[in-house]
Design an enzyme around this catalytic site. Structure first.
Site, PDB file in Angstrom:
ATOM      1  CE  LYS A 108      -2.062   3.485   2.159  1.00  0.00           C
ATOM      2  NZ  LYS A 108      -1.461   4.507   3.033  1.00  0.00           N
ATOM      3  CG  ASP A 126      -6.831   3.734   1.350  1.00  0.00           C
ATOM      4  OD1 ASP A 126      -8.061   3.728   1.528  1.00  0.00           O
ATOM      5  OD2 ASP A 126      -6.286   4.450   0.506  1.00  0.00           O
TER       6      ASP A 126
END
Length: 204
Positions: A108, A126
């Site tokens: 991420k 996310d």
DNA sequence: ATCCCGAGGG
DNA sequence: CCCTCTGGAT
């Protein structure tokens, strides 16, 4: 002291690639506002990888105590700074493999850096994007990686950079986790979420 | 699968 | 009080 770089793709404050990387690491399970509040002092004390390394884990921790997971983050940011100095000449690397080899940097965070710093059309999944993609039904998936792959198929590359942050803003301000503001949602008519009508009316 | 872990919102 | 916030390492 310069002002923060205006950047529609992130609300984190930073003055260099290194500072963006650190800010993103600090943002795990924390709000951008909270990160900006303590990163100001942290970056004033240690604006570069060298200064951050010399500040030490203890010194870093003192600046970020107001953040959740501050212990692990202080350790990561310190080790991360050392790794940049030792292996990357103090520069933030521009490949996914190199980024993910850094302490505290996973898929991420690497995606955010690749997108924001190096202009690559990545989509960092996310908590917000995971929720929004599943509710809308545009890229359902049980894991962040599955959602990411779905979004890469659905969202054309030329609008991905904008789509990334727009999806986050949608999740933060409209399609919120607990009490979604469906009545004010521009995507209501094309949303596949079965529960979307439960909160059609705003609380005034 | 579990741990880390403070602040703000509802 | 409980839930959530731009996750990653073990």
């Amino acid at each position: 002291m310069r002002a923060a770089i205006p950047d529609p793709r992130t609300e984190l404050h930073y003055h260099s690639p290194f500072q963006l990387l650190v800010a993103v690491v600090l943002s795990a399970q924390s709000t951008d506002k909270a990160v900006n509040l303590c990163s100001a002092g942290l970056f004033a004390a240690a604006p570069t990888p060298k200064a951050m390394w010399e500040l030490g884990e203890e010194g870093i921790r003192a600046h970020i105590r107001s953040l959740g997971l501050f212990n692990a983050k202080a350790r990561h940011v310190h080790a991360l700074s050392g790794a940049l100095l030792q292996r990357f000449d103090g520069q933030v690397p521009n490949s996914r493999e190199a980024l993910e080899s850094l302490p505290g940097v996973g898929r991420k965070t690497a995606n955010v850096v690749l997108n924001t710093l190096f202009g690559e059309p990545t989509i960092a999944v996310d908590t917000h994007i995971f929720r929004v993609a599943n509710r809308l039904g545009i890229a359902p998936g049980k894991t962040p990686l599955a959602v990411e792959k779905g979004l890469l198929e659905v969202v054309p590359a030329d609008v991905r950079k904008d789509a990334h942050h727009l999806l986050i803003l949608h999740g933060r301000y409209t399609c919120t986790a607990r009490k979604p503001r469906c009545a004010d949602c521009a995507l209501f008519s094309c949303c596949a979420w079965p529960d979307k009508t439960l909160w059609q009316r705003s609380p005034s």
